[in-house]
Design a protein around this motif. Structure first.
Motif, PDB file in Angstrom:
ATOM      1  N   GLU A   1      20.602 -23.166 -29.081  1.00 44.90           N
ATOM      2  CA  GLU A   1      19.905 -24.409 -29.354  1.00 44.90           C
ATOM      3  C   GLU A   1      18.607 -24.399 -28.558  1.00 44.90           C
ATOM      4  OE1 GLU A   1      19.596 -28.079 -31.408  1.00 44.90           O
ATOM      5  OE2 GLU A   1      20.994 -26.406 -31.594  1.00 44.90           O
ATOM      6  N   GLY A   2      17.497 -24.106 -29.249  1.00 47.67           N
ATOM      7  CA  GLY A   2      16.225 -24.002 -28.545  1.00 47.67           C
ATOM      8  C   GLY A   2      16.253 -22.857 -27.541  1.00 47.67           C
ATOM      9  N   ARG A   3      15.999 -23.155 -26.285  1.00 46.01           N
ATOM     10  CA  ARG A   3      16.007 -22.157 -25.219  1.00 46.01           C
ATOM     11  C   ARG A   3      17.296 -22.200 -24.426  1.00 46.01           C
ATOM     12  NH1 ARG A   3      13.192 -17.934 -25.473  1.00 46.01           N
ATOM     13  NH2 ARG A   3      13.295 -17.757 -23.188  1.00 46.01           N
ATOM     14  N   GLU A   4      18.356 -22.690 -25.034  1.00 40.65           N
ATOM     15  CA  GLU A   4      19.675 -22.708 -24.402  1.00 40.65           C
ATOM     16  C   GLU A   4      20.641 -21.860 -25.213  1.00 40.65           C
ATOM     17  OE1 GLU A   4      20.350 -26.711 -21.906  1.00 40.65           O
ATOM     18  OE2 GLU A   4      20.380 -27.001 -24.078  1.00 40.65           O
ATOM     19  N   LEU A   5      21.628 -21.262 -24.511  1.00 42.10           N
ATOM     20  CA  LEU A   5      22.527 -20.312 -25.152  1.00 42.10           C
ATOM     21  C   LEU A   5      23.912 -20.412 -24.540  1.00 42.10           C
ATOM     22  CD1 LEU A   5      22.708 -17.751 -27.098  1.00 42.10           C
ATOM     23  CD2 LEU A   5      22.267 -16.398 -25.043  1.00 42.10           C
ATOM     24  N   ALA A   6      24.935 -20.254 -25.384  1.00 35.10           N
ATOM     25  CA  ALA A   6      26.321 -20.162 -24.918  1.00 35.10           C
ATOM     26  C   ALA A   6      27.021 -19.096 -25.744  1.00 35.10           C
ATOM     27  CB  ALA A   6      27.036 -21.501 -25.055  1.00 35.10           C
ATOM     28  N   MET A   7      27.797 -18.221 -25.073  1.00 33.23           N
ATOM     29  CA  MET A   7      28.526 -17.163 -25.762  1.00 33.23           C
ATOM     30  C   MET A   7      29.910 -17.027 -25.160  1.00 33.23           C
ATOM     31  SD  MET A   7      25.656 -14.166 -26.307  1.00 33.23           S
ATOM     32  CE  MET A   7      26.668 -13.406 -27.570  1.00 33.23           C
ATOM     33  N   ALA A   8      30.876 -16.622 -26.006  1.00 32.38           N
ATOM     34  CA  ALA A   8      32.239 -16.403 -25.532  1.00 32.38           C
ATOM     35  C   ALA A   8      32.948 -15.451 -26.479  1.00 32.38           C
ATOM     36  CB  ALA A   8      33.011 -17.721 -25.440  1.00 32.38           C
ATOM     37  N   THR A   9      33.887 -14.682 -25.938  1.00 33.34           N
ATOM     38  CA  THR A   9      34.768 -13.837 -26.732  1.00 33.34           C
ATOM     39  C   THR A   9      36.165 -14.433 -26.684  1.00 33.34           C
ATOM     40  OG1 THR A   9      33.466 -11.853 -26.237  1.00 33.34           O
ATOM     41  CG2 THR A   9      35.714 -11.526 -27.031  1.00 33.34           C
ATOM     42  N   VAL A  10      36.732 -14.674 -27.864  1.00 31.11           N
ATOM     43  CA  VAL A  10      38.022 -15.365 -27.958  1.00 31.11           C
ATOM     44  C   VAL A  10      39.012 -14.462 -28.676  1.00 31.11           C
ATOM     45  CG1 VAL A  10      39.237 -17.403 -28.815  1.00 31.11           C
ATOM     46  CG2 VAL A  10      36.871 -17.597 -28.011  1.00 31.11           C
ATOM     47  N   LEU A  11      40.211 -14.348 -28.150  1.00 31.65           N
ATOM     48  CA  LEU A  11      41.288 -13.589 -28.779  1.00 31.65           C
ATOM     49  C   LEU A  11      42.286 -14.553 -29.397  1.00 31.65           C
ATOM     50  CD1 LEU A  11      42.655 -10.859 -29.338  1.00 31.65           C
ATOM     51  CD2 LEU A  11      43.884 -11.154 -27.172  1.00 31.65           C
ATOM     52  N   ILE A  12      42.459 -14.471 -30.724  1.00 29.38           N
ATOM     53  CA  ILE A  12      43.461 -15.288 -31.412  1.00 29.38           C
ATOM     54  C   ILE A  12      44.730 -14.453 -31.519  1.00 29.38           C
ATOM     55  CG2 ILE A  12      44.043 -16.543 -33.506  1.00 29.38           C
ATOM     56  CD1 ILE A  12      41.123 -16.908 -34.070  1.00 29.38           C
ATOM     57  N   PRO A  13      45.830 -14.874 -30.882  1.00 27.89           N
ATOM     58  CA  PRO A  13      47.073 -14.091 -30.945  1.00 27.89           C
ATOM     59  C   PRO A  13      47.747 -14.220 -32.298  1.00 27.89           C
ATOM     60  CG  PRO A  13      47.412 -16.111 -29.700  1.00 27.89           C
ATOM     61  CD  PRO A  13      45.951 -16.063 -30.027  1.00 27.89           C
TER      62      PRO A  13
END
Length: 509
Positions: free
Chosen positions: A304-316
């Protein structure tokens, strides 16, 4: 494919994808699978016309009676050429990585097997068959009888005599299993799709989870399986058969938060993984929900603009992934310049960036500009490892490493010295070049080496090596003896000779 068949199949694919486009674009809907239809097919008649298509079926040169012959409109654009709606350019709907369209593929196969326009007849005792009242077009002929099977592509209506020779054919077997436990699944709809035609062979998996197709003509086939309440699976099938895994659909839900603030609606969450790509917007307070996902690892990104969020998620396998938290932070960047020791820029140098965090690494690639500069914009904080490679230059022995903070900039200048030439020819005892010889150069001072395979004239070039002494090893195959020795670089006209005979271990030239 005839225009009628092409329009219907494309319609199936478009409608299938559009059904979930408002939510996640290429993601499947929950419990996506092909509908289970009655055993009795209701086929449309072939488009009516004035043409006749007749021919004779033979087995070992003799007429074959009692053979069922089917006519299907020829597929000018077969399924194997249809683009995947999600994935890298060039990926097709039959590619195993096209997870987003396995449900659509199952529905298309169901239509091709049950409702595709088709005509059938049975050969007489003299082996002859005839289709009448056909419009001007081309048709694929499928033949199956007690002695064998056959396939003939793109036969024009109006042909006076078509010869169809039966072959023994082969049996293909598909195992259908539960994606989590591996136990056999009975009652699954399984479709065998020839990659050359617009036809599908349908069956149902038995109590042991097996689906058998016999006999089928020689050729390449794809198979797709579906079962209500489970996600469809698909893949190529060879002579040894294959196994398909049907997963119970899972969901992923969570919230996107701004740093120091609550979440908000309208933030876009991008998901990638398991052959799927999708985009969904957050609801009130930043909540989001994605359904119809196979178990596995997924990457989530919000920018969003100059902001960032990232994650890796494991669905069992056995449960949904809930309460995933993504917190937006100021973007960071990695920038630098690649140059020679003289300060001159190196254009078109390859830069590989590895970003590490939470036990995983993400790779990004860039190419330097004419001024030798590169930039990775708006990346997340974490550990940084940079590698550089340019033709005619020596790469640094170790990656450039460090830590990147949120909102920070990581300076990444690199100097690459010129590489030493390592060119030459490998010849036989008579002095003629030998192609297909593998040469491996190993630096004697512990630095990295390189390898190459000779061209037809025996020439080779190994790029990116520093000056110094190298051990070489030649692997020529069975015609000549393996050879080892030493060379000093730079060397632009190496001439290495092979000895005839079987390879001899530890023999030096």
């Amino acid at each position: 494919m005839s225009r009628l068949l092409a329009s219907v199949v494309v319609g199936v694919l478009v409608l299938g994808a559009a059904g979930c486009a408002h939510e996640t674009r290429a993601l499947p809907s929950s419990g996506e699978s092909a509908p289970q239809r009655p055993a009795g097919p209701s086929r449309e008649p072939l488009p009516s016309g004035s043409l006749v298509l007749r021919g004779v079926v033979t087995w070992e040169g003799k007429p074959a009676g009692g053979v069922t012959v089917s006519a299907v409109p020829h597929a000018d654009v077969p399924l194997s050429a249809r683009a995947c709606s999600s994935g890298v350019p060039g990926m097709t709907i039959l590619d195993p990585g096209c997870g987003a369209m396995k449900g659509e593929l199952a529905r298309t196969a169901d239509w091709l097997g049950l409702e595709a326009p088709m005509a059938r007849t049975v050969t007489g005792a003299d082996g002859w068959f005839e289709f009448t009242q056909l419009r001007e077009s081309t048709y694929d002929l499928w033949a199956s009888g007690p002695k064998g099977t056959a396939f003939l592509a793109a036969v024009a209506a109006g042909a006076n005599v078509v010869g169809v020779s039966l072959e023994k054919g082969r049996t293909l077997q598909v195992a259908v299993e539960d994606g989590g436990s591996g136990r056999p699944l009975s009652g699954a709809r399984v479709a065998l799709l020839p990659q050359v035609g617009g036809q599908a062979f349908l069956t149902v998996s038995d109590a042991g989870g097996k689906a058998t197709f016999s006999p089928v003509p020689t050729g390449e086939y794809h198979v797709v399986a579906s079962l209500p309440g489970r996600l469809a699976d698909a893949g190529p099938v060879g002579a040894e058969g294959t196994t398909l895994h049907l997963h119970v659909p899972r969901s992923l839900s969570g919230r996107v938060l701004r740093s120091g603030r609550n979440g908000e609606a309208g933030l876009r969450v991008r998901l990638e993984g398991q052959g799927l790509q999708g985009l969904i917007q957050t609801r009130e307070e930043g909540d989001f929900h994605l359904g119809g996902l196979p178990p596995g690892s997924y990457a989530l990104t919000v920018r969003e603009g100059r902001e960032l969020a990232m994650a890796t998620v494991l669905i069992p396998e056995d449960r949904d992934a809930t309460d995933v938290r993504l917190t937006l932070e100021p973007c960071a960047e990695v920038a630098g310049r690649v140059s020679r020791p003289t300060g001159e820029p190196i254009p078109r140098a390859e830069v590989e960036l590895l970003l590490g965090g939470a036990g995983s690494w993400r790779k990004m690639l860039a190419t330097t500009s004419a001024e030798g500069r590169f930039r990775f914009e708006c990346v997340e904080r974490g550990q940084v490892r940079l590698s550089f490679k340019a033709r005619g230059h020596v790469s640094p022995p170790e990656p450039l490493a460090g830590e990147l903070k949120a909102g920070g900039t990581f300076p990444a200048d690199a100097v690459l010295p010129p590489a030493a030439p390592a060119r030459g020819r490998i010849v036989n005892p008579g002095g003629r070049g030998v192609g297909g010889v593998r040469i491996v150069l190993t630096a004697l001072d512990g630095r990295s080496g390189g390898s190459a395979t000779t061209a037809e004239d025996g020439s080779f070039e190994v790029d990116g090596l520093a000056p110094g002494r190298y051990a070489y090893e030649l692997s020529p195959g069975e015609r000549f003896q393996a050879a080892r020795g030493e060379v000093r670089l730079p060397a632009a006209n190496l001439r290495l000779k092979l000895l005839r005979g079987p390879a001899v271990e530890d023999r030096r030239p």
